[in-house]
Design an enzyme around this catalytic site. Structure first.
Site, mmCIF file in Angstrom:
data_model
loop_
_atom_site.group_PDB
_atom_site.id
_atom_site.type_symbol
_atom_site.label_atom_id
_atom_site.label_comp_id
_atom_site.label_asym_id
_atom_site.label_seq_id
_atom_site.Cartn_x
_atom_site.Cartn_y
_atom_site.Cartn_z
ATOM 1 C CG HIS A 160 5.436 21.665 83.293
ATOM 2 N ND1 HIS A 160 6.208 21.697 82.156
ATOM 3 C CD2 HIS A 160 5.791 20.535 83.957
ATOM 4 C CE1 HIS A 160 6.988 20.622 82.116
ATOM 5 N NE2 HIS A 160 6.761 19.906 83.197
ATOM 6 C CE LYS A 174 13.494 18.512 81.922
ATOM 7 N NZ LYS A 174 12.124 18.549 82.400
ATOM 8 C CG ASP A 219 6.352 16.841 85.835
ATOM 9 O OD1 ASP A 219 6.372 17.887 85.154
ATOM 10 O OD2 ASP A 219 6.399 15.702 85.328
HETATM 11 O O1 DOR Z 1 3.513 14.463 82.157
HETATM 12 C C1 DOR Z 1 4.259 15.341 81.745
HETATM 13 N N1 DOR Z 1 3.803 16.549 81.382
HETATM 14 N N2 DOR Z 1 5.557 15.071 81.651
HETATM 15 C C2 DOR Z 1 6.412 15.924 81.099
HETATM 16 O O2 DOR Z 1 7.567 15.613 81.040
HETATM 17 C C3 DOR Z 1 5.935 17.195 80.510
HETATM 18 C C4 DOR Z 1 4.697 17.624 81.128
HETATM 19 C C5 DOR Z 1 4.005 18.699 80.334
HETATM 20 O O3 DOR Z 1 4.653 19.684 79.963
HETATM 21 O O4 DOR Z 1 2.803 18.591 80.120
HETATM 22 ZN ZN ZN Z 2 7.853 18.241 83.758
#
Ligand code: DOR
Ligand code: ZN
Length: 350
Positions: A20, A104, A252
């Site tokens: 992200h 996704k 992640d």
């Molecule tokens: O912990 C997470 N944060 N899991 C996710 O699936 C999305 C991500 C986020 O975009 O903050």
């Molecule tokens: Zn994620």
């Protein structure tokens, strides 16, 4: 007695198959953190509004490139956010044009900015068929959203109730189960000879649910899927260090400002981009499998995505404990860096 552990290892430059980067000021602050060690990353599309079309992905890719340090070789690999209105032809065209690497799938409501995700999985069948046809991978957030299902069971239930039916109906679809957190998911991937792989995050190799909840609540360890009990963490480590080509790194890394995390309803997400390689080296060394770190971080991902491995290498050096800043400053406020809870002895050589 002589210490026989290696104190340097050189591996192909790693990639991050789940990242992200956000947008705006946050993007500008966090993109250099990933670009420092990683060659490429699969970029998550859960912006507000989400990255749904090829045109949006192309524009977002430009904003990411603009946020990279001068001369950076980092390549963002874009994903499209699957909605019930996604046009299969747009997906085909985005793939053909090299704009989107994957799609996704967020079940609606499963996590941060997933409200536009999928409720009725039959509605996206034409897109999934088109993707199977062109060999384009589907990245799956594998949790059911039914409030009656215990949050610690949502991944296992998703496999049975959603993923198995999708894969039965479209067996040629190439699926990456993102950020697996359970022994159930590891077993499911291991038992599937083809068209299925899984990413594993840095933090799920290190924390279990006690880290979040025992001795006081730790918002910086809260993410989705939430970390499970210790036996699941052990299963994840075994999968990651095994060298099995179906398991590879997807951090992640999901930055949220501290004020957004430290409140009565705090955001899910752990920011691991700065220290992931140090953390991983420690985990693989503890398992006696430093020799498989390259497979997990640098080789297995490109193999599944049918991309070449990176040409260049990085070297990790073992020495005195290395420290990382506890948080980085961004235009959106401070973001706390993941604390593995143990000393890190491996640093990436400049
Ligand atoms: O912990 C997470 N944060 N899991 C996710 O699936 C999305 C991500 C986020 O975009 O903050
Ligand atoms: Zn994620």
């Amino acid at each position: 007695m002589k210490d026989l552990r290696p104190d340097r290892i050189t591996i192909r430059r790693p990639d991050d198959w789940h990242l992200h980067l956000r947008d705006g000021a946050m993007l500008r602050a966090v993109a250099p953190e990933s670009a420092r060690h990683f060659g490429r990353a699969i970029i998550m599309p859960n912006l507000v509004p989400p990255v749904v079309t090829a045109a949006q992905a192309e524009a977002y890719r430009e904003r990411i490139r603009a946020a990279l340090p001068e001369g950076s070789g980092f390549t963002p690999l874009m994903t499209l956010y699957l909605t019930e209105d996604t046009d299969p032809e747009d997906v085909r065209a985005a793939h053909r044009a090299g704009i989107a690497t994957a799609v996704k799938l967020y079940p609606a409501g499963a996590t941060t900015n997933s409200a536009s995700g999928v409720r009725d999985f039959d509605k996206v069948r034409p897109v999934l068929e088109a993707m199977a046809d062109i060999g384009m991978p589907l990245c799956v957030h594998g949790e059911v959203t039914d409030s009656a299902i215990d949050i610690f069971d949502r991944e296992a239930v998703f496999i049975d109730k959603v993923l198995k039916p999708i894969r039965r109906k479209t067996p040629e679809l190439r699926v990456v189960m993102e950020h697996v957190t359970t022994a159930d998911a590891v077993d499911y991937v291991r038992d599937s000879p083809r068209n299925l792989a899984a990413t594993i995050t840095t933090h799920h190799l290190i924390i279990n649910r006690n880290h979040i909840l025992a001795g006081g609540i730790k918002p910086h360890y809260y993410c989705l899927p939430v970390a499970k009990r210790e036996r699941h963490r052990v299963a994840l480590v075994q999968a990651a260090v095994s060298g099995d080509p179906r398991f590879f790194l997807g951090t992640d890394s999901a930055p949220h400002s501290d004020p957004a995390k430290l409140q009565p309803c705090g955001c899910a997400g752990i920011f691991t981009a700065p220290n992931t390689m140090s953390c991983l080296a420690e985990v693989f060394e503890a398992a006696g499998r430093l020799n498989h770190l390259e497979a997990f971080a640098s080789l297995n991902g490109p193999r599944f995505y049918r991309l070449p491995v990176n040409e260049d290498t990085i070297t990790l050096v073992r020495g005195e404990p290395v420290t990382y800043p506890a948080r980085i400053e961004t235009g959106d406020g401070p973001v706390t860096v993941f604390d593995p809870g143990f000393a890190l002895h491996w640093r990436v050589e400049d």
